[in-house]
Design an enzyme around this catalytic site. Sequence first.
Site, PDB file in Angstrom:
ATOM      1  N   GLU A   1       0.884  -1.170   0.000  1.00  0.00           N
ATOM      2  CA  GLU A   1       0.000   0.000   0.000  1.00  0.00           C
ATOM      3  C   GLU A   1       0.915   1.211   0.000  1.00  0.00           C
ATOM      4  O   GLU A   1       1.551   1.529   1.001  1.00  0.00           O
ATOM      5  CB  GLU A   1      -0.913  -0.020   1.232  1.00  0.00           C
ATOM      6  CG  GLU A   1      -2.123   0.902   1.104  1.00  0.00           C
ATOM      7  CD  GLU A   1      -1.828   2.323   1.547  1.00  0.00           C
ATOM      8  OE1 GLU A   1      -1.760   3.191   0.647  1.00  0.00           O
ATOM      9  OE2 GLU A   1      -1.660   2.555   2.746  1.00  0.00           O
TER      10      GLU A   1
ATOM     11  N   CYS B   1      -1.796   8.982   3.219  1.00  0.00           N
ATOM     12  CA  CYS B   1      -1.672   8.489   1.841  1.00  0.00           C
ATOM     13  C   CYS B   1      -2.870   8.882   0.985  1.00  0.00           C
ATOM     14  O   CYS B   1      -2.718   9.244  -0.184  1.00  0.00           O
ATOM     15  CB  CYS B   1      -1.515   6.964   1.835  1.00  0.00           C
ATOM     16  SG  CYS B   1       0.028   6.367   2.534  1.00  0.00           S
TER      17      CYS B   1
END
Length: 267
Positions: free
Chosen positions: A36, A70
Amino acid sequence: MTAHPGLDKIAFTGHTDTGKDVMRSAAANLKRLTLELGGNDPAIVLPDVDAGEVAPKLFWAAFQNSGQFCNAAKRIYIHEDVYDEVRDALVDYGKGIKVGDGASPDTGLGPIQNAPQYAKVVEFFADCKAQGHRFALGGEVDEGASGWFLPVTLVDNPPEDSRIVTEEPFGPIVPLLKWRDEADVITRANATRYGLGASVWGNDLHAVERIGGQIDAGTVWLNEVHEYSPYAPNGGHKESGIGCENSVHGLMEYTNVQTITLNKGAL
């Protein structure tokens, strides 16, 4: 860890370049991976929004945790018909958010997490100044601050190829960009090596869904943002990752498919 023979699986969350190093190391024994990684999430604002209503949502989509997230909205595309209104509403809202010590009850946003990251984000402030970009809000770094504090900063319609648009600062500085044509803004939103998340905002739900369905990202939020569920997979497209977390799909990342057959006939 990636080379250790006793570990069968690595799940890594972090920068895309570091994820590539993890993947290279894991390639030696084909260790299973979930990655990720970074993002440059676009938020697309349609011309029918109410500026005062959408501004707080866009602000926290971009600036929660001082942009160190993120899935933070890192590029905000605003239709030219409402650009000035939404920009000004964001500025007014941002002026009311205090950056400072988290122990203070009136603090809204805290510092950058570490010195190297602080220095990296400061480079974006310096580059915007060097390139002559306009600041709608913020832009001035207080080098005498007692901590890694940076001001909430909105860059007013910089060029599409500017560093603040094409790269991921991971800090409280976000570009606002004008758009007119739907096909063009979709192309611009997708013109990145990343594909982690995105959001689309508007009252014309047909247009919101039409645009959202054409964004190349692992999660696309429509008239909301950062809504997560253990039942919904969360992962990235392109260089934002491999595999996913959450949901049955995420659990399957920790399994190997095995087929067993049995012939019951006499031997």
